[in-house]
Motif scaffolding. Structure first.
Motif, PDB file in Angstrom:
ATOM      1  N   ILE A   1       0.692  -1.424   0.090  1.00 28.71           N
ATOM      2  CA  ILE A   1       0.266   0.001  -0.055  1.00 28.71           C
ATOM      3  C   ILE A   1       0.772   1.311  -0.118  1.00 28.71           C
ATOM      4  CG2 ILE A   1      -1.697   1.301   1.166  1.00 28.71           C
ATOM      5  CD1 ILE A   1      -2.777  -1.461   2.077  1.00 28.71           C
ATOM      6  N   PRO A   2       1.988   1.452   0.978  1.00 28.07           N
ATOM      7  CA  PRO A   2       2.694   2.475   0.845  1.00 28.07           C
ATOM      8  C   PRO A   2       3.420   2.883  -0.554  1.00 28.07           C
ATOM      9  CG  PRO A   2       3.051   1.431   2.730  1.00 28.07           C
ATOM     10  CD  PRO A   2       2.528   0.451   1.860  1.00 28.07           C
ATOM     11  N   CYS A   3       3.783   1.708  -0.908  1.00 21.75           N
ATOM     12  CA  CYS A   3       4.559   1.913  -2.512  1.00 21.75           C
ATOM     13  C   CYS A   3       3.437   2.331  -3.831  1.00 21.75           C
ATOM     14  CB  CYS A   3       5.184   0.846  -3.028  1.00 21.75           C
ATOM     15  SG  CYS A   3       6.689   0.465  -2.285  1.00 21.75           S
ATOM     16  N   HIS A   4       2.390   1.845  -3.630  1.00 22.45           N
ATOM     17  CA  HIS A   4       1.067   2.072  -4.461  1.00 22.45           C
ATOM     18  C   HIS A   4       0.619   3.574  -4.261  1.00 22.45           C
ATOM     19  CE1 HIS A   4      -2.521   0.163  -6.511  1.00 22.45           C
ATOM     20  NE2 HIS A   4      -2.031   1.345  -7.111  1.00 22.45           N
ATOM     21  N   LYS A   5       0.625   4.076  -2.940  1.00 20.79           N
ATOM     22  CA  LYS A   5       0.389   5.464  -2.621  1.00 20.79           C
ATOM     23  C   LYS A   5       1.460   6.215  -3.104  1.00 20.79           C
ATOM     24  CE  LYS A   5      -2.976   4.854   0.994  1.00 20.79           C
ATOM     25  NZ  LYS A   5      -3.148   5.331   2.465  1.00 20.79           N
TER      26      LYS A   5
END
Length: 101
Positions: free
Chosen positions: A41-45
């Motif tokens: 999720i952090p990479c995607h955001k």
């Protein structure tokens, strides 16, 4: 909502993180049925905070292209050192905020 599961992020390589499905070519740019990658999720955001869908489709259509991009490679180097459960704040680039246009 995007598919979610737990595992290893294809972008940063961290284990035991919640993963989401990232369309390498954004759906709005015709990538609905094209390749996807499971990333945390952090990479995607961070990807969507730094780049427009047009940029992603034209310049960054693969995990390798994302990894080697100058803006994102610095983030990946940092996030790899963070524990899987840590809350990570996402920051937009100045160009995405409307500055410097």
């Amino acid at each position: 909502m995007a598919r979610q599961q737990s595992g290893r992020c294809k972008l940063c390589g961290r284990d035991e993180v919640t993963l989401t499905e990232h369309h390498l070519i954004p759906k709005e740019m015709g990538g609905t049925f094209l390749d996807t990658a499971m990333i945390c999720i952090p990479c995607h955001k961070q990807i969507h905070a730094l780049y427009t869908n047009e940029e992603l489709a034209a310049r960054l259509p693969s995990i390798e292209a994302l990894r080697t991009d100058e803006k994102l490679s610095k983030y990946i180097k940092w996030i790899r050192k963070q524990p899987a459960g840590r809350f990570v704040r996402t920051r937009k680039s100045n160009s995405r905020r409307g500055y410097g246009r």
